[in-house]
Enzyme design. Structure first.
Site, mmCIF file in Angstrom:
data_model
loop_
_atom_site.group_PDB
_atom_site.id
_atom_site.type_symbol
_atom_site.label_atom_id
_atom_site.label_comp_id
_atom_site.label_asym_id
_atom_site.label_seq_id
_atom_site.Cartn_x
_atom_site.Cartn_y
_atom_site.Cartn_z
ATOM 1 N N ASP A 24 43.700 1.390 8.595
ATOM 2 C CA ASP A 24 42.238 1.464 8.557
ATOM 3 C C ASP A 24 41.798 2.620 7.660
ATOM 4 O O ASP A 24 42.174 3.780 7.891
ATOM 5 C CB ASP A 24 41.676 1.691 9.976
ATOM 6 C CG ASP A 24 41.873 0.483 10.879
ATOM 7 O OD1 ASP A 24 42.329 -0.569 10.396
ATOM 8 O OD2 ASP A 24 41.559 0.601 12.082
ATOM 9 N N ARG A 232 26.643 -3.028 27.934
ATOM 10 C CA ARG A 232 26.136 -3.834 29.068
ATOM 11 C C ARG A 232 27.273 -4.425 29.903
ATOM 12 O O ARG A 232 27.046 -5.273 30.765
ATOM 13 C CB ARG A 232 25.184 -4.914 28.552
ATOM 14 C CG ARG A 232 23.859 -4.285 28.038
ATOM 15 C CD ARG A 232 22.857 -5.300 27.582
ATOM 16 N NE ARG A 232 22.770 -6.430 28.471
ATOM 17 C CZ ARG A 232 22.706 -7.703 28.050
ATOM 18 N NH1 ARG A 232 22.736 -7.981 26.774
ATOM 19 N NH2 ARG A 232 22.608 -8.679 28.929
ATOM 20 N N ASP A 258 32.416 6.183 18.209
ATOM 21 C CA ASP A 258 32.952 5.143 17.317
ATOM 22 C C ASP A 258 33.448 3.997 18.200
ATOM 23 O O ASP A 258 34.335 4.200 19.028
ATOM 24 C CB ASP A 258 34.109 5.729 16.484
ATOM 25 C CG ASP A 258 34.774 4.702 15.581
ATOM 26 O OD1 ASP A 258 34.194 3.615 15.386
ATOM 27 O OD2 ASP A 258 35.874 4.986 15.066
ATOM 28 N N ASP A 264 39.713 -3.837 21.553
ATOM 29 C CA ASP A 264 41.182 -3.926 21.642
ATOM 30 C C ASP A 264 41.689 -3.175 22.877
ATOM 31 O O ASP A 264 42.630 -3.619 23.539
ATOM 32 C CB ASP A 264 41.818 -3.353 20.375
ATOM 33 C CG ASP A 264 41.385 -4.120 19.138
ATOM 34 O OD1 ASP A 264 41.171 -5.341 19.245
ATOM 35 O OD2 ASP A 264 41.244 -3.496 18.072
ATOM 36 N N SER A 303 41.996 6.494 19.729
ATOM 37 C CA SER A 303 41.026 6.327 20.835
ATOM 38 C C SER A 303 41.589 5.510 21.995
ATOM 39 O O SER A 303 40.962 5.438 23.049
ATOM 40 C CB SER A 303 39.769 5.628 20.304
ATOM 41 O OG SER A 303 40.013 4.244 20.105
HETATM 42 O O1 RIB Z 1 39.303 -4.151 16.274
HETATM 43 C C1 RIB Z 1 39.368 -3.072 15.384
HETATM 44 C C2 RIB Z 1 40.300 -3.393 14.259
HETATM 45 O O2 RIB Z 1 39.758 -4.438 13.498
HETATM 46 C C3 RIB Z 1 40.516 -2.262 13.280
HETATM 47 O O3 RIB Z 1 41.568 -1.408 13.660
HETATM 48 C C4 RIB Z 1 40.748 -2.995 11.972
HETATM 49 O O4 RIB Z 1 42.047 -2.891 11.483
HETATM 50 C C5 RIB Z 1 40.362 -4.432 12.238
HETATM 51 O O5 RIB Z 1 41.464 -5.216 12.331
#
Ligand code: RIB
Length: 318
Positions: A24, A232, A258, A264, A303
């Site tokens: 990223d 929410r 952020d 994820d 994070s």
């Molecule tokens: O969900 C976040 C991710 O989406 C980031 O880390 C980026 O790589 C994209 O895949």
């Protein structure tokens, strides 16, 4: 004291993640640029990311045994992604290297409201094939949960879901990036984890009403839908569409810096809780705590919370 990631003594929850790995490249700015406009970012940082690898790390940090199926390119980004996965204790025997191809990259802009926009270059993620999944069938068969997203080819996810169903392995799918999904895939999904945009996007004829669209997904064959709603919380529908009651799970109040990787963290946390045999409402609450904590730190991988932090947030809000 840190909780154990299992409700079944002697059972070690095992999550297999089928998905993407990215580097990223993140710029922080007051606001997003308009088309044709140039603005100067306040900062630039490089992070480990990719929805697949983020979810694998999130699950590993919640205490599960985690294996990853995916591909990186033969470049330095790929070497780093593999090394980080291994440092997190993730098994990488099924993480393949594709020669002559770049690893996945995500250009991310984060604004002062903690929102983000993401532009992806799939690279080696686009080369993950159904054959890669079939070659990992023993691994998938040994898992409690197969967790996938849509940053790899759709046909590969379809193959993974079919294999999971054949082996009685719970299939969790995060339908991101959003796209319409074939019924044959939705019918093999146990838990679909969309956000409010993705729940409509997966359907060929959405109503754009969250609950109606979640029921339509259940009607196609998914067993549970958990719609993540950011600050929410989450909306959960479980069971046959006519009987499924909508359950609202509140979010944990945090100061967001952020939101990248929050979905994820939620998915990885939910996968581990379900692999451990936790009841659905309790599992979604733990997942919501994982997602909330992930909003408080800049970048995806840094994070993703550890189990102690999630336990502490749950205890503080018991
Ligand atoms: O969900 C976040 C991710 O989406 C980031 O880390 C980026 O790589 C994209 O895949």
């Amino acid at each position: 004291m840190t909780s154990q990631p299992t409700t079944r003594p002697g059972h070690d929850p095992h999550v297999v993640v089928l998905g993407s790995l990215n580097t990223d490249l993140v710029m922080r700015t007051e606001r997003f640029p308009e088309p044709g406009e140039t603005i100067t970012a306040r900062s630039f940082q490089t992070f480990i990311g990719g929805k697949g690898l983020n979810q694998a790390i999130a699950a590993a940090r919640q205490g599960a045994r985690v294996s990853m199926i995916g591909r990186v390119g033969d470049d330095s980004f790929g070497d780093t992604l593999r090394a980080v996965a291994q440092r997190e204790g993730i098994r990488t025997e099924r993480l393949l290297t594709t020669p002559g191809v770049t690893s996945g990259v995500a250009n991310i802009i984060v604004d002062d409201k903690a929102e983000n926009v993401i532009l992806l270059s799939a690279g080696a993620n686009g080369r993950v094939t159904p054959e890669d999944v079939y070659a990992a069938s023993d691994l998938i068969a040994s898992a409690d949960v197969l967790l996938a997203q849509l940053e790899i080819p759709l046909e590969t996810v379809v193959a993974g879901a079919a294999l999971a169903r054949r082996h009685g392995v719970k299939m969790l799918l995060v339908p991101a990036p959003a796209k319409p999904l074939p019924n044959e895939l939705l019918a093999n999904v146990d838990v679909l984890l969309p956000n409010r945009v993705e729940i409509s996007a997966v359907l060929s004829a959405p109503s754009h009403d969250l609950e109606t669209d979640a029921r339509r997904v259940l009607g196609i064959g998914a067993r549970t839908v958990v719609v993540t709603l950011g600050s929410r919380g989450a909306l959960v529908l479980d069971g046959p569409p006519a009987q499924a009651k909508a359950l609202s799970v509140p979010a944990f109040p945090v100061k967001a810096v952020d939101t990248t990787g929050a979905g994820d963290a939620f998915a990885g946390g939910l996968a581990v809780a379900l692999a451990a045999g936790e009841p659905l409402p309790q599992a979604v609450r733990r997942a919501a705590a994982c997602g909330a904590l992930a909003c408080t730190v800049m970048g995806a991988e840094p994070s993703l919370p550890r189990r102690e932090a999630v336990d502490a947030l749950l205890a503080a809000n018991a």
